[in-house]
Design an enzyme around this catalytic site. Sequence first.
Site, PDB file in Angstrom:
ATOM      1  N   CYS A 136       0.803  -1.258   0.023  1.00  0.00           N
ATOM      2  CA  CYS A 136      -0.113  -0.130   0.167  1.00  0.00           C
ATOM      3  C   CYS A 136       0.897   1.140   0.079  1.00  0.00           C
ATOM      4  CB  CYS A 136      -1.024   0.034   1.298  1.00  0.00           C
ATOM      5  SG  CYS A 136      -1.984   1.488   1.323  1.00  0.00           S
ATOM      6  N   CYS A 139      -0.405   4.099   2.302  1.00  0.00           N
ATOM      7  CA  CYS A 139      -0.104   3.840   3.770  1.00  0.00           C
ATOM      8  C   CYS A 139       1.422   3.963   4.054  1.00  0.00           C
ATOM      9  CB  CYS A 139      -0.554   2.543   4.037  1.00  0.00           C
ATOM     10  SG  CYS A 139      -1.877   1.788   3.343  1.00  0.00           S
ATOM     11  N   ASP A 140       2.307   3.732   3.358  1.00  0.00           N
ATOM     12  CA  ASP A 140       4.005   3.554   3.648  1.00  0.00           C
ATOM     13  C   ASP A 140       4.681   4.327   2.956  1.00  0.00           C
ATOM     14  OD1 ASP A 140       3.081   1.417   5.353  1.00  0.00           O
ATOM     15  OD2 ASP A 140       3.149   0.088   4.080  1.00  0.00           O
TER      16      ASP A 140
END
Length: 313
Positions: A136, A139-140
Amino acid sequence: MTSPTTYDMVIVGGGPAGLTAALYASRARYKTLLVERIGLGGQLLTYEKVDNYPGFPEGITTFELTELFKAQGLRFGMEHRSVEVTGLDLSGTIKVLHTPEGPMEAKAVIIATGCTPRKLQVKGEAEFTGRGVSYCAICDGPFYRNEEVAVIGGGDTAVEEAVYLTKFASHVHIIHRRNTLRAVKILQEEALANPKITVHWNRIVTEIQGGPQGVTGLVLQDTVTNASSELNVSGVFVFVGLVPNTQWVPEDVHRDALGFLITDNQMATSVPGVYAAGDVRSKSLRQIVTAVGDGATAAFCAGRYVESLAHHG
Ligand code: NAP
């Protein structure tokens, strides 16, 4: 002990397909419950922005789009619970969904549970997941400011997310197993024109390397020459396709060779009263716009099915 409410329809999954099914079913005044396990939005929220959903000529963030879908469902009385459905009993006319909070009953079920990113299945992947290996970018991605990262895959997700990652990373290496990308041309053009992106053609990852601090690099193999090489990166984003979330669905609901649920053009599966919509369904185009179409059709046809039960006693 009180017996559970029997809903006309239980919709499992809170992405665009499930939210649209819930909107249509609630607006048609069926007693409807939408159940999802993490939060409304589904896979949509793993992307930052949507550029190809009609009605938003400048694009729209996935967060805003999810809020709009949700508000529209709520306006028509959409009922929603956050709990994981772990099993489905299809032996009777009334279907029973199992959850850790007890059973739920429905005359019809719409499966809209979407997909999970496919794993690469190479040495180091499991060990470094969450410590350099990610599925993701939104997200990261921000963890890799001014660092070099690799993106594995050549589809829409890989190419789109590679461009997104250039906001943070000093350089993004796309590792693709062939010499042409699968992604749509407009995404390819954007990625290939970006000086912060290098595509490594005809390469597969044979190992993800690292140490106590996390990922340090990749071992690559050239699919033409078989030569092995190393690439130093501190993050690896794996986008090599999708696996449908159907572990909880009994085998009576037929799948295609890749495990996606087979439906007819009414979104009906092989089991009467069970419908599928969105990415979990066997189909040729997985987009928000096709998911919402599936969701509307599934709710409409599930409604007809519920009425047919009433007519037949
Ligand atoms: P995908 O279209 O299935 O592409 C997967 C990519 O990973 C392909 O390039 C494939 O290579 C590669 N791959 C698969 N297994 C591999 C392995 N073991 N090792 C190395 N590479 C491997 O998956 P996706 O990109 O996640 O897209 C999924 C769906 O979502 C698609 O329908 C896509 O159109 C849609 N989507 C749309 C948008 C958008 O419209 N903006 C954005 C994201 C996703 P090959 O090319 O050689 O097969």
